[in-house]
Design a protein around this motif. Structure first.
Motif, mmCIF file in Angstrom:
data_model
loop_
_atom_site.group_PDB
_atom_site.id
_atom_site.type_symbol
_atom_site.label_atom_id
_atom_site.label_comp_id
_atom_site.label_asym_id
_atom_site.label_seq_id
_atom_site.Cartn_x
_atom_site.Cartn_y
_atom_site.Cartn_z
ATOM 1 N N LYS A 246 -6.780 6.353 -5.384
ATOM 2 C CA LYS A 246 -5.457 5.980 -6.248
ATOM 3 C C LYS A 246 -4.292 6.452 -5.111
ATOM 4 C CE LYS A 246 -7.532 6.796 -10.566
ATOM 5 N NZ LYS A 246 -7.303 7.311 -11.772
ATOM 6 N N PRO A 247 -3.199 5.858 -5.444
ATOM 7 C CA PRO A 247 -1.899 6.104 -4.597
ATOM 8 C C PRO A 247 -1.727 7.691 -5.220
ATOM 9 C CG PRO A 247 -1.538 4.005 -5.762
ATOM 10 C CD PRO A 247 -2.907 4.698 -6.335
ATOM 11 N N GLY B 61 6.904 14.339 0.094
ATOM 12 C CA GLY B 61 8.130 14.106 -0.851
ATOM 13 C C GLY B 61 7.657 13.179 -2.009
ATOM 14 N N PRO B 62 8.873 12.647 -2.776
ATOM 15 C CA PRO B 62 8.626 12.077 -4.160
ATOM 16 C C PRO B 62 8.094 10.823 -4.065
ATOM 17 C CG PRO B 62 11.050 12.132 -3.240
ATOM 18 C CD PRO B 62 10.393 13.185 -2.500
ATOM 19 N N ASN B 63 8.251 10.178 -2.927
ATOM 20 C CA ASN B 63 7.616 8.568 -2.535
ATOM 21 C C ASN B 63 6.267 8.489 -1.937
ATOM 22 O OD1 ASN B 63 10.098 7.479 -3.650
ATOM 23 N ND2 ASN B 63 10.895 8.138 -1.670
ATOM 24 N N ASP B 64 5.588 9.830 -2.023
ATOM 25 C CA ASP B 64 4.067 9.809 -1.415
ATOM 26 C C ASP B 64 3.346 8.578 -1.969
ATOM 27 O OD1 ASP B 64 4.917 11.524 0.151
ATOM 28 O OD2 ASP B 64 3.829 13.322 -0.638
ATOM 29 N N GLY B 65 3.550 8.105 -3.148
ATOM 30 C CA GLY B 65 2.629 7.118 -3.819
ATOM 31 C C GLY B 65 3.234 5.744 -3.657
ATOM 32 N N LEU C 72 0.774 -1.158 0.092
ATOM 33 C CA LEU C 72 -0.065 0.056 0.016
ATOM 34 C C LEU C 72 0.824 1.262 -0.074
ATOM 35 C CD1 LEU C 72 -2.785 -1.145 2.476
ATOM 36 C CD2 LEU C 72 -2.917 -0.813 0.113
ATOM 37 N N PRO C 73 0.265 2.319 -0.584
ATOM 38 C CA PRO C 73 1.067 3.737 -0.677
ATOM 39 C C PRO C 73 1.311 4.318 0.720
ATOM 40 C CG PRO C 73 -1.012 3.873 -1.632
ATOM 41 C CD PRO C 73 -0.783 2.419 -1.245
ATOM 42 N N ASP C 74 2.126 5.315 0.812
ATOM 43 C CA ASP C 74 1.904 6.232 1.995
ATOM 44 C C ASP C 74 0.801 6.901 1.952
ATOM 45 O OD1 ASP C 74 4.367 5.455 2.891
ATOM 46 O OD2 ASP C 74 5.466 7.331 2.693
ATOM 47 N N PHE C 75 0.238 7.472 0.969
ATOM 48 C CA PHE C 75 -0.977 8.301 0.760
ATOM 49 C C PHE C 75 -1.972 8.048 -0.330
ATOM 50 C CE2 PHE C 75 2.278 10.901 2.743
ATOM 51 C CZ PHE C 75 1.724 11.349 3.962
ATOM 52 N N VAL C 76 -3.260 8.117 -0.033
ATOM 53 C CA VAL C 76 -4.278 7.616 -0.912
ATOM 54 C C VAL C 76 -5.003 8.883 -1.380
ATOM 55 C CG1 VAL C 76 -6.448 6.281 -1.458
ATOM 56 C CG2 VAL C 76 -4.412 5.110 -0.333
ATOM 57 N N ASN D 265 5.804 5.997 5.751
ATOM 58 C CA ASN D 265 4.388 5.663 6.218
ATOM 59 C C ASN D 265 3.894 4.404 6.132
ATOM 60 O OD1 ASN D 265 3.540 8.577 7.610
ATOM 61 N ND2 ASN D 265 4.396 9.199 5.584
ATOM 62 N N ALA D 266 3.696 3.998 5.022
ATOM 63 C CA ALA D 266 3.074 2.776 4.773
ATOM 64 C C ALA D 266 3.860 1.682 5.303
ATOM 65 C CB ALA D 266 2.821 2.469 3.113
#
Length: 408
Positions: free
Chosen positions: A276-277, A285-289, A264-268, A294-295
């Motif tokens: 969606k991611p 940051g660049p890895n939010d999806g 799962l992604p950091d944020f949806v 976090n995830a």
């Protein structure tokens, strides 16, 4: 005369009992009712590490708790405590929630647990969110001043509320702090301010009420075990709406974005009616999806609900997740890295406890993972200390893996 003497004796006895009653109530309220270790009975089919004894697992948790509190639990003025989350002496509500839950669970082993807990409670009460006084302002500096906005973060709010329900079961609510009522008040505040009641999704915090933030959510906040306890404590059936929507989002992301991995992604975010991611740079940051810092908590948070309640709605995801990470790492926990794209390719380069320990919790869902779980337990126990975040997640994961997680 005999009757008068008997009556006087009865009055004297009643007076003595009245004087003693508050003493008994106080002792009853402060003595741990669910002392560590708990050795909870988990759902049918859930496994624990099989290569070490229960006593050895309990001792490992105790040792990790001792190290954790020595490193991170600090006094913050008379009778108050915080959890320092960085070397600047700052704290955040996420860390505070972790500390409050851990203190309740370690009561019975740690004779100072109630003092730590009540001190953290007092600190929380002194730092209310500007949006709702029952929620906690998310960040303070080393001088205990609110910084970067006196609003709340949902994960901290949820853990603090959950800890209050645990505290009621641990020490009762007839002492100086009415834990249960405080917990219910906080749960109601979470529903009012941290839940988008149009979508029945968990907000990022009580501040996220406009634009794309209003419909965004963070999978690491998907504490389904907590939400079920919130509904049981309050009788508020709206929590069923949030639980159902949360599982629906998990299933949507899994089906559309990570069927091969279960990540799962950091944020949806909600786009054109579909979850969606998030895109790069959405919030942090660049890895939010991607599956990032976090995830990495999702295998622990989501699997815990299956482990405790047997709810199978995320079981397919967890099954694929376990299969993916074992194949990806050739069954070696030391090969787990701190970040993956949802497709399964590697982003990170570091073997972080925030990533490998939660996979130990997800491995508990099936006996086919027994050897993998045993390896993850050993790696989690024996790896060197890291920083607040990693060490906190390792300790929580060990509590669940050892059978010492419990619900109110």
């Amino acid at each position: 005369m005999a009757k008068q003497k008997k009556a006087k004796l009865m009055i004297l006895l009643l007076m003595m009992m009245t004087l003693l009653l508050p003493v008994y109530s106080s002792v009853h309220a402060t003595a741990p009712q669910k002392p560590f270790p708990q050795h909870s009975v988990y759902a049918n089919g859930v496994i624990k590490p099989s290569h070490v004894t229960q006593a050895i697992m309990d001792q490992a948790v105790q040792a990790k708790w001792n190290a954790w509190k020595s490193a991170y639990l600090k006094q913050a003025g008379a009778g108050k405590y915080i959890v320092e989350y960085n070397d600047q002496g700052e704290t955040v509500s996420e860390a505070h929630g972790y500390g409050m839950v851990l203190a309740v669970i370690m009561a019975g082993y740690d004779t100072n647990a109630k003092a730590y807990y009540d001190g953290m409670y007092q600190y929380y009460k002194e730092h209310p969110s500007e949006n709702n006084p029952y929620l906690m302002a998310w960040k303070q500096n080393s001088s205990y001043q609110d910084i970067e906005g006196a609003n709340s973060a949902t994960d901290g709010d949820m853990d603090i509320a959950y800890s209050l329900l645990l505290a009621d079961k641990q020490w009762g609510s007839d002492g100086a702090i009415p834990y249960l009522q405080e917990g219910i008040s906080m749960i109601n505040a979470i529903m009012d301010n941290d839940v988008n009641q149009a979508e029945w999704t968990l907000r990022l915090g009580d501040w996220a009420t406009s634009g794309s933030y209003n419909t965004a959510t963070r999978p690491s906040d998907f504490m389904l075990n907590h939400m079920k306890a919130f509904e049981a404590a309050t009788g508020d059936a709206r929590w069923t709406n949030v639980i159902n929507k949360t599982y629906s989002i998990i299933q949507t992301i899994y089906a559309n974005n990570s069927a091969a991995t279960g990540l799962l992604p950091d944020f949806v975010v909600l786009k054109n009616g579909v979850y969606k991611p998030a895109s790069a740079g959405f919030l942090e940051g660049p890895n939010d999806g991607y599956y990032y810092y976090n995830a990495c908590r999702t295998p622990w948070r989501i699997a815990t609900d299956y482990i405790v309640s047997g709810d199978t709605r995320a079981l397919n995801l967890l099954t694929n997740l376990n299969s993916y990470i074992q194949t990806k790492t050739t069954n070696k926990p030391q090969n787990i890295r701190d970040g993956y794209k949802l497709s399964g390719s590697t982003l990170g380069s570091y073997n972080s406890g925030a990533f490998y320990a939660p996979f130990g919790v997800s491995a508990m869902t099936s006996s086919v993972n027994q050897a993998w779980l045993n390896k993850l337990w050993d790696h989690t126990v024996n790896s060197a200390p890291e920083l607040y975040y990693e060490d906190s997640i390792r300790l929580f994961s060990m509590l669940v893996m050892s059978g010492n997680w419990w619900t109110p």
